[in-house]
Design a protein around this motif. Structure first.
Motif, short mmCIF file in Angstrom:
data_model
loop_
_atom_site.label_atom_id
_atom_site.label_comp_id
_atom_site.label_asym_id
_atom_site.label_seq_id
_atom_site.Cartn_x
_atom_site.Cartn_y
_atom_site.Cartn_z
N GLY A 1 0.81 -1.21 0.00
CA GLY A 1 0.00 0.00 0.00
C GLY A 1 0.84 1.26 0.00
O GLY A 1 0.58 2.20 -0.76
N LYS A 2 1.87 1.28 0.84
CA LYS A 2 2.72 2.46 0.91
C LYS A 2 3.52 2.65 -0.37
O LYS A 2 3.60 3.77 -0.90
CB LYS A 2 3.68 2.36 2.10
N ILE A 3 4.09 1.57 -0.88
CA ILE A 3 4.87 1.67 -2.12
C ILE A 3 3.97 2.13 -3.27
O ILE A 3 4.35 3.02 -4.04
CB ILE A 3 5.53 0.32 -2.47
N ALA A 4 2.79 1.54 -3.38
CA ALA A 4 1.87 1.92 -4.46
C ALA A 4 1.43 3.37 -4.33
O ALA A 4 1.33 4.10 -5.32
CB ALA A 4 0.65 1.00 -4.46
N ALA A 5 1.17 3.81 -3.10
CA ALA A 5 0.78 5.21 -2.88
C ALA A 5 1.87 6.15 -3.36
O ALA A 5 1.59 7.15 -4.05
CB ALA A 5 0.48 5.44 -1.40
N PHE A 6 3.10 5.86 -3.01
CA PHE A 6 4.22 6.71 -3.41
C PHE A 6 4.39 6.70 -4.93
O PHE A 6 4.61 7.74 -5.55
CB PHE A 6 5.51 6.24 -2.74
N MET B 1 -0.10 7.23 10.69
CA MET B 1 -0.29 8.44 9.89
C MET B 1 0.93 9.35 10.00
O MET B 1 1.44 9.86 8.99
CB MET B 1 -1.52 9.22 10.38
N SER B 2 1.39 9.56 11.21
CA SER B 2 2.54 10.44 11.43
C SER B 2 3.77 9.93 10.70
O SER B 2 4.49 10.71 10.06
CB SER B 2 2.83 10.57 12.93
N ASP B 3 4.00 8.63 10.77
CA ASP B 3 5.16 8.04 10.08
C ASP B 3 5.03 8.20 8.57
O ASP B 3 6.01 8.50 7.88
CB ASP B 3 5.28 6.56 10.44
N LEU B 4 3.82 7.99 8.05
CA LEU B 4 3.58 8.08 6.61
C LEU B 4 3.77 9.52 6.12
O LEU B 4 4.40 9.75 5.07
CB LEU B 4 2.18 7.57 6.28
N ILE B 5 3.27 10.48 6.86
CA ILE B 5 3.43 11.89 6.49
C ILE B 5 4.91 12.26 6.48
O ILE B 5 5.39 12.93 5.55
CB ILE B 5 2.65 12.79 7.48
N GLU C 1 7.57 10.25 6.16
CA GLU C 1 8.32 9.57 5.10
C GLU C 1 8.01 10.15 3.73
O GLU C 1 8.91 10.30 2.89
CB GLU C 1 8.00 8.07 5.12
N ALA C 2 6.76 10.50 3.48
CA ALA C 2 6.41 11.12 2.20
C ALA C 2 7.14 12.45 2.04
O ALA C 2 7.67 12.76 0.96
CB ALA C 2 4.90 11.33 2.12
N LYS C 3 7.19 13.22 3.10
CA LYS C 3 7.88 14.52 3.06
C LYS C 3 9.37 14.34 2.79
O LYS C 3 9.97 15.08 2.00
CB LYS C 3 7.68 15.25 4.39
N GLU C 4 9.96 13.32 3.41
CA GLU C 4 11.39 13.05 3.21
C GLU C 4 11.68 12.71 1.75
O GLU C 4 12.78 13.00 1.26
CB GLU C 4 11.84 11.90 4.11
N HIS C 5 10.73 12.09 1.07
CA HIS C 5 10.91 11.71 -0.33
C HIS C 5 10.37 12.75 -1.30
O HIS C 5 10.36 12.52 -2.52
CB HIS C 5 10.23 10.36 -0.59
N THR D 1 3.93 14.24 -2.50
CA THR D 1 2.71 14.90 -2.03
C THR D 1 1.59 13.87 -1.88
O THR D 1 1.17 13.25 -2.86
CB THR D 1 2.27 16.01 -2.99
N LEU D 2 1.14 13.68 -0.65
CA LEU D 2 0.04 12.76 -0.35
C LEU D 2 -0.97 13.45 0.56
O LEU D 2 -0.60 14.31 1.37
CB LEU D 2 0.55 11.52 0.41
N ILE D 3 -2.22 13.04 0.46
CA ILE D 3 -3.19 13.32 1.50
C ILE D 3 -3.21 12.08 2.39
O ILE D 3 -3.41 10.97 1.90
CB ILE D 3 -4.59 13.58 0.92
N VAL D 4 -2.96 12.25 3.67
CA VAL D 4 -2.91 11.12 4.60
C VAL D 4 -4.05 11.24 5.60
O VAL D 4 -4.28 12.32 6.16
CB VAL D 4 -1.56 11.06 5.33
#
Length: 263
Positions: free
Chosen positions: A15-20, A39-43, A45-49, A52-55
């Protein structure tokens, strides 16, 4: 053309890989996690990469969460239903409450959420639902039979939806991973020993000897996530998508052999 895609169970694994990957392709991605720390971890990690995601938070077994998500994101194009849990053990002895909890997430949670969005898809006569199933939805793996049963149920639901929703131009697909190293299988094996006791249960401890070897040869989840991405974006994808090819061939052979299997 950019699509709005809701991915359930995006805190880790496929799910995370596909989202990215979908966000990198320019799609608007809403990625949900079961609990707030995820949620916090996902936000982060997305920022680090630089992605842009809505979490958002979604526990598919929580009616308030489901109602909130369906109401808030009422104009999506694609639902990727990826939330799932696995707990292993011999089904002759596995506590039924554990089996019931798997069905709550893998079957009823997935269907309940899908129904909420399908109503919206019917109104606009367009939409797609992609269910992350499993190779275990097409055959029964020893000592994870209850999990496989939940995925067999999901397969039937998906097939029913595919047929019934075709007149409304709604597409349904399943993705069936083999053995990939997302941590999902490891947790499933570990869960056995939270209730199994060789001093009490009749299943010998040696029955689980092959688990460690199986876990040692898991595949890179990137390729499976790419299959999910491609299936979601392809308006003419196959309904069933088993990966890798070796797993597809293995499952087909098992299904053929089943007609001659003795009781």
């Amino acid at each position: 053309m950019s699509k709005t895609i809701l991915i359930i169970g995006a805190a880790s694994g496929f799910g995370k890989i596909a989202a990215f990957e979908l966000a990198k392709k320019g799609h608007q991605v809403i990625a949900t996690a079961q609990i707030y720390p995820q949620m916090s971890d996902l936000i982060r990690e997305a920022k680090e990469h630089g992605i842009t995601l809505i979490v958002d938070k979604l526990d598919v077994t929580n009616p308030r969460d489901v109602e909130y998500i369906v109401k808030k994101y009422n104009d999506i194009d694609i639902l990727i239903s990826n939330a799932g849990i696995m707990e292993g053990g011999p089904i002759a002895e596995q506590p039924v409450d554990i089996i019931r909890s798997m069905f709550e997430v893998n079957v009823f949670g997935a269907l309940n959420l899908a129904q909420g969005f399908i109503k919206k898809f019917v109104e606009k006569k367009s939409g797609k639902v992609v269910f992350t199933s499993s190779m275990g939805g097409l055959w029964t793996v020893p000592y994870v039979a209850a999990y496989c049963a939940s995925k067999h149920a999901l397969e039937s639901i998906a097939e029913g939806l595919r047929t019934e929703l075709a007149p409304f131009n709604i597409k349904i697909a399943t993705c069936n991973p083999g053995v990939f190293g997302t941590g999902f299988n490891d947790r499933g094996v570990d869960s056995i020993f939270h209730w199994y006791d060789p001093k009490i249960n009749f299943t010998p401890e040696s029955a689980f000897d092959g688990a460690a070897e199986s876990l040692a040869h898991q595949l890179d989840p990137q390729s499976m996530a790419e299959v999910i991405v491609n299936v979601a974006l392809d308006d003419n994808s196959n309904f069933r998508n088993v990966h890798p090819k070796e797993t597809e061939d293995f499952v087909k052979q098992l299904q053929a052999d089943a007609w001659n299997t003795k009781s």
